[in-house]
Write a protein that holds these residues in place. Structure first.
Motif, PDB file in Angstrom:
ATOM      1  N   UNK A   1      33.507 -12.644  13.050  1.00 23.85           N
ATOM      2  CA  UNK A   1      32.506 -12.336  14.076  1.00 23.85           C
ATOM      3  C   UNK A   1      33.106 -12.412  15.460  1.00 23.85           C
ATOM      4  N   UNK A   2      34.448 -12.488  15.525  1.00 24.42           N
ATOM      5  CA  UNK A   2      35.126 -12.664  16.823  1.00 24.42           C
ATOM      6  C   UNK A   2      35.792 -11.377  17.278  1.00 24.42           C
ATOM      7  N   UNK A   3      35.182 -10.250  16.988  1.00 20.89           N
ATOM      8  CA  UNK A   3      35.733  -8.974  17.453  1.00 20.89           C
ATOM      9  C   UNK A   3      35.258  -8.692  18.876  1.00 20.89           C
ATOM     10  N   UNK A   4      35.739  -7.606  19.452  1.00 21.46           N
ATOM     11  CA  UNK A   4      35.298  -7.202  20.794  1.00 21.46           C
ATOM     12  C   UNK A   4      35.875  -8.091  21.877  1.00 21.46           C
ATOM     13  N   UNK A   5      35.354  -7.943  23.095  1.00 22.46           N
ATOM     14  CA  UNK A   5      35.887  -8.710  24.226  1.00 22.46           C
ATOM     15  C   UNK A   5      35.050  -9.961  24.481  1.00 22.46           C
TER      16      UNK A   5
ATOM     17  N   UNK B   1      49.419  -8.243  21.692  1.00 22.85           N
ATOM     18  CA  UNK B   1      48.909  -7.001  21.095  1.00 22.85           C
ATOM     19  C   UNK B   1      47.454  -7.113  20.693  1.00 22.85           C
ATOM     20  N   UNK B   2      46.742  -8.091  21.288  1.00 29.66           N
ATOM     21  CA  UNK B   2      45.393  -8.380  20.795  1.00 29.66           C
ATOM     22  C   UNK B   2      44.400  -7.244  21.017  1.00 29.66           C
ATOM     23  N   UNK B   3      44.763  -6.287  21.896  1.00 29.09           N
ATOM     24  CA  UNK B   3      43.860  -5.138  22.038  1.00 29.09           C
ATOM     25  C   UNK B   3      43.839  -4.325  20.739  1.00 29.09           C
ATOM     26  N   UNK B   4      44.769  -4.620  19.824  1.00 26.65           N
ATOM     27  CA  UNK B   4      44.797  -3.929  18.527  1.00 26.65           C
ATOM     28  C   UNK B   4      43.909  -4.590  17.473  1.00 26.65           C
ATOM     29  N   UNK B   5      43.336  -5.746  17.808  1.00 25.58           N
ATOM     30  CA  UNK B   5      42.609  -6.492  16.771  1.00 25.58           C
ATOM     31  C   UNK B   5      41.414  -5.723  16.217  1.00 25.58           C
TER      32      UNK B   5
ATOM     33  N   UNK C   1      45.622 -17.206   9.461  1.00 24.86           N
ATOM     34  CA  UNK C   1      44.389 -17.330   8.686  1.00 24.86           C
ATOM     35  C   UNK C   1      43.198 -16.778   9.474  1.00 24.86           C
ATOM     36  N   UNK C   2      43.157 -17.112  10.766  1.00 26.86           N
ATOM     37  CA  UNK C   2      42.043 -16.633  11.601  1.00 26.86           C
ATOM     38  C   UNK C   2      42.104 -15.111  11.750  1.00 26.86           C
ATOM     39  N   UNK C   3      43.317 -14.588  11.964  1.00 22.18           N
ATOM     40  CA  UNK C   3      43.474 -13.137  12.159  1.00 22.18           C
ATOM     41  C   UNK C   3      43.137 -12.397  10.864  1.00 22.18           C
ATOM     42  N   UNK C   4      43.534 -12.966   9.728  1.00 17.74           N
ATOM     43  CA  UNK C   4      43.339 -12.274   8.443  1.00 17.74           C
ATOM     44  C   UNK C   4      41.859 -12.090   8.116  1.00 17.74           C
ATOM     45  N   UNK C   5      41.019 -12.937   8.672  1.00 20.15           N
ATOM     46  CA  UNK C   5      39.580 -12.809   8.379  1.00 20.15           C
ATOM     47  C   UNK C   5      38.969 -11.618   9.102  1.00 20.15           C
ATOM     48  N   UNK C   6      39.681 -11.083  10.086  1.00 22.39           N
ATOM     49  CA  UNK C   6      39.240  -9.865  10.776  1.00 22.39           C
ATOM     50  C   UNK C   6      37.804  -9.923  11.231  1.00 22.39           C
TER      51      UNK C   6
ATOM     52  N   UNK D   1      41.017  -2.766  15.712  1.00 23.60           N
ATOM     53  CA  UNK D   1      41.349  -1.680  14.791  1.00 23.60           C
ATOM     54  C   UNK D   1      42.233  -2.192  13.641  1.00 23.60           C
ATOM     55  N   UNK D   2      42.308  -3.520  13.496  1.00 30.71           N
ATOM     56  CA  UNK D   2      42.996  -4.137  12.362  1.00 30.71           C
ATOM     57  C   UNK D   2      44.466  -3.731  12.279  1.00 30.71           C
TER      58      UNK D   2
END
Ligand code: AFP
Length: 358
Positions: free
Chosen positions: A50-54, A118-122, A41-46, A124-125
């Motif tokens: 507001x939790x993108x980046x490092x 694989x979270x470095x892929x987040x 659910x958290x990942x699907x919100x992309x 770029x969805x």
């Protein structure tokens, strides 16, 4: 009728009856699936989270930590620590063990996991996943130490991953085959969609980060060079290559249609014999692959037989279609015995790098 489909909850309860598994393990798998639904659910919100980046933090592996790494880690801890099934947990995101808080009862199992591989892929969805492995706590150990987690992969009692892709899935083994469940968001349940997954023994597809080629050992260079030579080389057939840089996605592809995945030993950083972590990446994936009829190796040893010596230990990983993994094992063995014969690269019409470095 959709309501007659097998949910993951029903599957694990029926497995418990059939194989006389302890209810504790089944309840633990239930807590893991709850955790994975929260993470899905958290990942699907992309970007909406507001939790993108490092985060600016670096984890015990020296890798940049993403906000969702920490969120997923917290979700797994919070979902699994209260149930009374676990004696302790270890995660890629935590240098030290996570003891069960004193207000909760303790159980007989140990959980090791990579909360978001694989979270470095987040950003770029792209597809990411959670990888988990369940071990037994040694008899009478209520407060496990690191040494109690250092069990070879053969000791796993449950292993699997949750995949967060176009659809969310959970793929797991309790030692009785590999089964895939797709999350139906309408009812919030994983439904059995891929029973008894099997990996064909042969393949014409391989996955490796080819930018590391100059750091590989000669047997790996030889293998890849022969694949790339295709029909005009010694293999006599063309190969296709894939690289997603997300182990869950790569292993999932192999469970769906076969293939070879490797992150082999390299000399990039002499302190690290590979990139992937033994306890919570390599071992669970190796067991899934073996349970599906494939093979998993370091190139020199069956992965599941490796005796861990550290919690966050790295290991070379070669897994997938059996005949390709065994070929790589043979190439490593021949190289180690010094038995290789010189050969000329079919690609460049010159002496191969493989032998130049041998
Ligand atoms: P992250 O979770 O830090 O993205 O690492 C994932 C991973 O360990 C594994 O899923 C991939 O196979 C591998 O990294 C890919 O990394 P590179 O190809 O960039 O080395």
């Amino acid at each position: 009728m959709p309501y007659r489909r097998t949910t993951l909850s029903r599957y694990i309860i029926e497995e418990q009856r059939r194989l006389d598994r302890g209810a504790e393990l089944i309840a633990l798998v239930n807590d893991i699936q709850t955790a994975c639904k929260y993470v899905a659910n958290a990942v699907a919100k992309g970007a909406l989270t507001g939790a993108q980046g490092g985060t600016g933090q670096v984890n015990v592996q020296g890798e940049e930590v993403r906000p969702l790494d920490l969120i997923a880690n917290d979700i797994v801890l919070g979902s699994c620590e209260w149930g009374g099934h676990l004696a302790g947990m270890a995660s890629e995101e935590m240098e030290a063990l996570h003891p069960i808080p004193p207000q909760h009862p303790r159980g007989r199992f140990l959980l090791v996991f990579d909360p978001l591989d694989g979270s470095s892929n987040l950003d770029i969805n792209m597809t990411v996943g959670t990888i988990f492995s369940v071990l037994r706590a040694p008899e009478g150990v209520a407060e496990p130490k690191v040494e109690h987690f250092l069990q070879p992969g053969t000791q796993q009692v449950c292993a699997g991953y949750a995949l967060y892709g176009p659809s969310a899935m959970m793929v797991l083994t309790l030692g009785n085959g590999v089964h895939g469940f797709t999350l139906d968001p309408a009812i919030g349940a994983y439904l059995l969609t891929h029973p008894n997954l099997t990996i064909p023994a042969d393949t014409q597809e391989f996955a490796v980060n080819a930018s590391n080629q100059r750091f590989w050992e000669p047997p790996v260079r030889r293998y890849v060079e022969e694949c790339v030579a295709g029909r005009s080389g010694v293999r006599g057939k063309d190969f296709n290559m894939r690289w997603i840089a997300s182990m869950v996605a790569e292993v999932h592809r192999i469970l769906m249609r076969g293939g070879l995945f490797m992150y082999p030993r390299d000399t990039k950083d002499p302190a690290k014999p590979g990139r992937l972590r033994l306890l919570y990446e390599a071992n669970p994936m190796a067991w899934l692959v073996e349970q599906a009829g494939g093979a998993a190796s370091t190139g020199r040893e069956r992965l599941l037989d490796v005796q861990p010596i550290a919690l966050h230990q790295r290991v070379p990983v070669i897994l997938g279609s059996r005949n390709e993994v065994e070929r790589l094992d043979r190439y490593h063995a021949a190289y180690d015995r010094g038995e290789d014969q010189p050969f000329f690269s079919p690609l460049f019409k010159e002496r191969s790098l493989y032998f130049g470095a041998a």
